[in-house]
Design a protein around this motif. Structure first.
Motif, short mmCIF file in Angstrom:
data_model
loop_
_atom_site.label_atom_id
_atom_site.label_comp_id
_atom_site.label_asym_id
_atom_site.label_seq_id
_atom_site.Cartn_x
_atom_site.Cartn_y
_atom_site.Cartn_z
N TYR A 203 32.23 26.51 32.13
CA TYR A 203 32.87 25.56 33.03
C TYR A 203 32.55 25.96 34.46
CZ TYR A 203 36.55 28.97 34.20
OH TYR A 203 37.22 30.08 34.66
N SER A 204 32.94 25.11 35.41
CA SER A 204 32.72 25.39 36.82
C SER A 204 33.76 26.39 37.32
CB SER A 204 32.81 24.09 37.64
OG SER A 204 32.73 24.38 39.01
N PHE A 205 33.37 27.65 37.39
CA PHE A 205 34.31 28.74 37.68
C PHE A 205 35.02 28.55 39.02
CE2 PHE A 205 36.02 32.88 37.01
CZ PHE A 205 36.00 33.56 38.22
N GLY B 253 50.15 36.53 39.45
CA GLY B 253 49.50 35.93 40.60
C GLY B 253 48.33 35.10 40.15
N ILE B 254 47.67 34.46 41.12
CA ILE B 254 46.63 33.50 40.79
C ILE B 254 45.65 33.40 41.94
CG2 ILE B 254 47.86 31.49 41.72
CD1 ILE B 254 47.09 30.04 39.04
N ILE B 255 44.39 33.11 41.61
CA ILE B 255 43.36 32.99 42.64
C ILE B 255 42.52 31.75 42.38
CG2 ILE B 255 41.71 34.46 41.34
CD1 ILE B 255 40.83 35.54 44.15
N TYR B 256 42.11 31.11 43.47
CA TYR B 256 41.18 29.99 43.38
C TYR B 256 39.81 30.52 43.80
CZ TYR B 256 39.36 25.25 43.71
OH TYR B 256 38.63 24.10 43.52
N PRO B 257 38.91 30.73 42.84
CA PRO B 257 37.62 31.37 43.17
C PRO B 257 36.78 30.60 44.18
CG PRO B 257 38.02 31.46 40.81
CD PRO B 257 39.05 30.56 41.38
N GLY B 258 37.02 29.30 44.31
CA GLY B 258 36.22 28.50 45.24
C GLY B 258 36.35 28.95 46.69
N ASP B 259 37.60 29.35 47.07
CA ASP B 259 37.80 29.80 48.45
C ASP B 259 38.62 31.09 48.52
OD1 ASP B 259 40.46 27.37 49.24
OD2 ASP B 259 40.36 29.00 47.79
N SER B 260 38.87 31.70 47.38
CA SER B 260 39.63 32.96 47.26
C SER B 260 41.08 32.85 47.71
CB SER B 260 38.93 34.10 48.01
OG SER B 260 37.71 34.42 47.38
N ASP B 261 41.63 31.65 47.79
CA ASP B 261 43.05 31.47 48.04
C ASP B 261 43.81 32.20 46.93
OD1 ASP B 261 45.25 28.54 48.34
OD2 ASP B 261 45.60 30.66 48.77
N THR B 262 44.73 33.08 47.30
CA THR B 262 45.41 33.93 46.32
C THR B 262 46.92 33.89 46.55
OG1 THR B 262 43.50 35.41 46.34
CG2 THR B 262 45.48 36.25 45.28
N VAL C 165 49.46 45.08 43.30
CA VAL C 165 48.13 44.83 42.75
C VAL C 165 47.36 43.95 43.73
CG1 VAL C 165 48.90 44.99 40.34
CG2 VAL C 165 48.89 42.77 41.50
N THR C 166 46.05 43.88 43.50
CA THR C 166 45.18 43.00 44.28
C THR C 166 44.37 42.15 43.33
OG1 THR C 166 45.02 44.62 46.07
CG2 THR C 166 43.36 42.87 46.00
N ILE C 167 44.41 40.86 43.58
CA ILE C 167 43.62 39.91 42.80
C ILE C 167 42.45 39.45 43.65
CG2 ILE C 167 43.64 37.61 41.76
CD1 ILE C 167 46.62 38.10 41.10
N SER C 168 41.28 39.43 43.05
CA SER C 168 40.08 39.01 43.78
C SER C 168 39.14 38.28 42.82
CB SER C 168 39.37 40.21 44.41
OG SER C 168 38.97 41.13 43.40
N ALA C 169 38.06 37.74 43.38
CA ALA C 169 37.08 37.06 42.54
C ALA C 169 35.71 37.14 43.20
CB ALA C 169 37.48 35.60 42.32
N ASP C 170 34.68 37.19 42.37
CA ASP C 170 33.30 37.12 42.83
C ASP C 170 32.69 35.89 42.17
OD1 ASP C 170 30.58 37.36 43.33
OD2 ASP C 170 30.55 39.53 42.98
N LYS C 171 32.61 34.80 42.96
CA LYS C 171 32.15 33.56 42.35
C LYS C 171 30.67 33.59 41.98
CE LYS C 171 31.82 31.26 46.87
NZ LYS C 171 32.39 30.16 47.71
#
Lengths: 125, 108
Positions: A27-29, A49-58, A68-74
């Motif tokens: 799917y489109s991550f 918690g939750i993150i939006y990988p498109g703009d890293s809104d967390t 904790v820290t939530i992050s993403a590498d799109k």
């Protein structure tokens, strides 16, 4: 097939750092929020918690903010959950889950429709 | 923050029984309420979204109702594979959210 594949089980000592991962495919991550959920042994689900990988809104639950820290590498379709200094009380199963907006009765409702298999984190001296 | 409660925390039932689980929100959440099923050692599975809509592939013996602060999950005729723990989740304050504490359904 839409799926989330999490990294393997970890055994760590108190005070150590850790970063676990959740890789999305099929799917489109960047278009869907990814949430993290804790389940301590024998206990219920806790929304961390939750993150939006498109703009890293967390966003974080107040219970987990600063812990904790939530992050993403799109670029590699992967979300992360990390700790800088683990405690024994961090021992738990951690799930990632994809949040989808589903139309129902003329409105959009968000729900976790796809879950990872879970990552067991054990913190013990 | 919106707090979720569930009752009962556990129940014992027999195959074929009608089972009802209640979820309550600390403030009105309209119909922004989801239900999940979790079996031991497995990830949760979405059963119902928007309080009453059945997720694709979920058997029709599962149903949900309610709006505002009070919601119900009903299993019309309990099957052996339904013994599990059930959680509600509010999505009113999305992307922020919260789960209820869960209701364990086991065999009488």
């Amino acid at each position: 097939e839409v799926q989330l594949v999490q990294s393997g089980a970890e055994v760590k000592k108190p005070g150590e750092s850790l970063k676990i991962s959740c890789k999305g495919s099929g799917y489109s991550f960047t278009s869907y929020w990814i949430g993290w959920v804790r389940q301590m042994p024998g206990k219920g689900l806790e929304w961390m918690g939750i993150i939006y990988p498109g703009d890293s809104d967390t966003r974080y639950s107040p219970s987990f903010q600063g812990q904790v820290t939530i992050s993403a590498d799109k670029s590699i379709s992967t979300a992360y959950l990390q700790w800088s200094s683990l405690k024994a009380s961090d021992t738990a199963m951690y799930y990632c889950a994809k949040q989808t907006s589903i139309a129902a009765a003329g409105r959009s409702n968000d729900a976790f429709d796809i879950w990872g298999q879970g990552t067991m984190v054990t913190v013990s001296s | 923050d919106i707090q979720m409660t569930q009752s009962p925390s556990s129940l014992s039932a027999s195959v074929g029984d009608r089972v009802t689980i209640t979820c309550r929100a600390s403030q009105s959440i309209s119909s922004y309420l989801n239900w999940y099923q979790q079996k031991p050692g497995k990830a949760p599975k979405l059963l119902i979204y928007a309080a009453s809509s059945l997720q694709s592939g979920v058997p029709s013996r599962f149903s949900g109702s309610g709006s505002g602060t009070d919601f119900t999950l009903t299993i019309s005729s309990l099957q052996p594979e339904d013994f599990a723990t059930y959680y509600c989740q509010q999505s009113y304050s999305t992307p922020d959210s919260a789960f209820g504490p869960g209701t364990k359904v086991d065999i009488k």
